[in-house]
Design a protein around this motif. Structure first.
Motif, PDB file in Angstrom:
ATOM      1  N   LEU A  33      48.562  32.643  42.703  1.00  0.00           N
ATOM      2  CA  LEU A  33      48.162  33.319  41.465  1.00  0.00           C
ATOM      3  C   LEU A  33      46.687  33.713  41.516  1.00  0.00           C
ATOM      4  O   LEU A  33      46.301  34.762  40.970  1.00  0.00           O
ATOM      5  CB  LEU A  33      48.445  32.429  40.263  1.00  0.00           C
ATOM      6  N   ASN A  34      45.871  32.915  42.192  1.00  0.00           N
ATOM      7  CA  ASN A  34      44.466  33.296  42.341  1.00  0.00           C
ATOM      8  C   ASN A  34      44.319  34.523  43.231  1.00  0.00           C
ATOM      9  O   ASN A  34      43.434  35.366  42.994  1.00  0.00           O
ATOM     10  CB  ASN A  34      43.656  32.126  42.905  1.00  0.00           C
ATOM     11  N   ASP A  57      45.166  35.386  32.077  1.00  0.00           N
ATOM     12  CA  ASP A  57      45.309  36.785  31.672  1.00  0.00           C
ATOM     13  C   ASP A  57      46.221  37.589  32.596  1.00  0.00           C
ATOM     14  O   ASP A  57      46.312  38.811  32.476  1.00  0.00           O
ATOM     15  CB  ASP A  57      43.936  37.463  31.585  1.00  0.00           C
ATOM     16  N   LEU A  58      46.911  36.933  33.525  1.00  0.00           N
ATOM     17  CA  LEU A  58      47.851  37.646  34.392  1.00  0.00           C
ATOM     18  C   LEU A  58      49.055  38.119  33.594  1.00  0.00           C
ATOM     19  O   LEU A  58      49.602  37.381  32.773  1.00  0.00           O
ATOM     20  CB  LEU A  58      48.323  36.747  35.532  1.00  0.00           C
ATOM     21  N   HIS A 112      50.018  41.984  45.001  1.00  0.00           N
ATOM     22  CA  HIS A 112      50.767  42.428  43.827  1.00  0.00           C
ATOM     23  C   HIS A 112      52.232  42.579  44.228  1.00  0.00           C
ATOM     24  O   HIS A 112      52.564  42.659  45.413  1.00  0.00           O
ATOM     25  CB  HIS A 112      50.231  43.751  43.279  1.00  0.00           C
ATOM     26  N   ARG A 128      44.901  37.380  41.033  1.00  0.00           N
ATOM     27  CA  ARG A 128      43.751  37.645  40.149  1.00  0.00           C
ATOM     28  C   ARG A 128      42.681  38.469  40.844  1.00  0.00           C
ATOM     29  O   ARG A 128      41.972  39.242  40.206  1.00  0.00           O
ATOM     30  CB  ARG A 128      43.160  36.327  39.645  1.00  0.00           C
ATOM     31  N   THR A 129      42.551  38.311  42.153  1.00  0.00           N
ATOM     32  CA  THR A 129      41.550  39.087  42.891  1.00  0.00           C
ATOM     33  C   THR A 129      42.042  40.486  43.221  1.00  0.00           C
ATOM     34  O   THR A 129      41.265  41.308  43.719  1.00  0.00           O
ATOM     35  CB  THR A 129      41.186  38.382  44.213  1.00  0.00           C
ATOM     36  N   ASN A 136      53.795  39.486  37.516  1.00  0.00           N
ATOM     37  CA  ASN A 136      53.461  38.371  38.394  1.00  0.00           C
ATOM     38  C   ASN A 136      54.484  37.246  38.443  1.00  0.00           C
ATOM     39  O   ASN A 136      54.339  36.324  39.246  1.00  0.00           O
ATOM     40  CB  ASN A 136      52.097  37.799  37.990  1.00  0.00           C
TER      41      ASN A 136
END
Length: 344
Positions: A304-305, A142-143, A313, A308-309, A148
């Motif tokens: 990428l993880n 869902d990124l 950015h 997600r947190t 990203n």
């Protein structure tokens, strides 16, 4: 389809119409959703003809994201419609380094003519792109691809560089980031996210120093010799545990050398042409100079993880494919805030 290509040595890149590629056996075609602009592109386009080795015309874009659009014969493990990011430093997949997921250090890439997208093979600044193997695709989930996509280089490269110094970035240590632009501002966030170090940013531009503080730098100074004393003062005079130089020019490398501690790391990430003397009496004892390249495949999952947190950015400016040449003009002029992203 439309594509942004470097077509003539010394000229600006051009938006052109080219044939839409078809995937061959084992290949995957992506409908591109985003492509990142990088200083490496400007670097190769600045090379004189006798040093340019990337082929013409070259579709730019080594930071890519897209949706799986079509599978070549024999492709398994990925489904049409899946949102993915592209792992750029692709290797043979069979040598000792590739077997560890370290395809950025593939032992046979040059021999086999394997080149990253946008750096020798057709890149992501087009409506469609071909990826030679599904293993080079990392699920985005869902990124947001636009926000990203730059993490595939501007995140992966500093992450790999920083991980190589984690044993020295302990509580009470100080890390210096030279250059708070596209990679540097992400590097600052990664340092804050995965280390307890005090983070110092150095740059020549006041607006980039402001950005550095916004994204987590504890201190920010103009990048010149006046910074040496206050930076060393933060360490009690010992020197810093690690310097991450995202410029790599002669002045920045010499500046970093004045700050690094005994057993510290000086990590050259930028593609500038600076060099340093290395010898028993040239540097603090047991200090090292490293020049890492891009990052490992599994590290892209980790970056990428982090996104997600919300720990990392990328500040982005978005351009259409038709306006992509303007993005390179702003990059050249140093007026981008963070990273430019092209959306076909």
């Amino acid at each position: 389809m439309k594509a942004l290509q470097y077509r003539t040595i010394g000229a600006a890149p051009e938006v052109v119409e080219i044939e839409t590629p078809e995937p061959g056996p084992g290949q995957v075609r992506l409908k591109v959703t985003a492509a990142g602009v990088c200083h490496s592109d400007s670097f190769i386009m600045s090379l004189p003809e006798d040093q340019y080795i990337y082929g013409l015309p070259l579709t730019l874009g080594h930071e890519g994201a897209g949706v799986v659009d079509k599978l070549g014969e024999g492709v398994t493990g990925v489904e049409v419609g899946t949102a993915v990011a592209v792992y750029g430093p692709q290797g043979c997949g069979r040598c000792y380094m590739c077997a560890q997921g370290k395809e950025n250090y593939c032992e046979r890439a040059a021999e086999l003519g394997i080149a990253p997208p946008g750096l020798g093979s057709p890149g992501a600044m087009a409506e469609y792109m071909i990826v030679d193997d599904a293993r080079h695709l990392v699920p985005l989930g869902d990124l947001d691809p636009v926000q990203n996509v730059s993490l595939t280089d501007a995140g992966l490269t500093p992450y790999h560089a920083i991980k190589g110094s984690l044993d020295k970035l302990v509580p009470g240590s100080v890390a210096v980031v030279i250059g708070a632009g596209g990679l540097g501002h992400v590097g600052i966030q990664i340092l804050r996210a995965i280390t307890p170090a005090t983070v110092v940013a150095l740059d020549l531009a006041e607006d980039k120093l402001e950005l550095a503080k916004e994204v987590g730098a504890h201190h920010a100074f103009l990048s010149n010799d006046d910074a040496v004393e206050p930076v060393r003062a933060l360490t009690g005079g010992r020197g810093v545990a690690a310097v991450f130089d995202f410029v790599g020019a002669q002045p920045t490398m010499e500046l970093g050398a004045k700050m690094v501690a005994v057993a510290g790391d000086q990590v050259n990430v930028g593609v500038g042409s600076g060099t340093l003397p290395v010898g028993m009496l040239d540097r603090p004892y047991e200090s090292s100079v490293r020049a890492p390249y891009w990052g490992y495949r599994h590290e892209l999952f980790e970056v990428l993880n982090l996104a997600r947190t919300g720990a990392v950015h990328v500040e982005t400016e978005v351009f259409s494919l038709d306006d992509a040449p303007k993005a390179y003009e702003k990059l050249h002029d140093g007026t981008l805030r963070g990273r430019a992203v092209i959306v076909p």
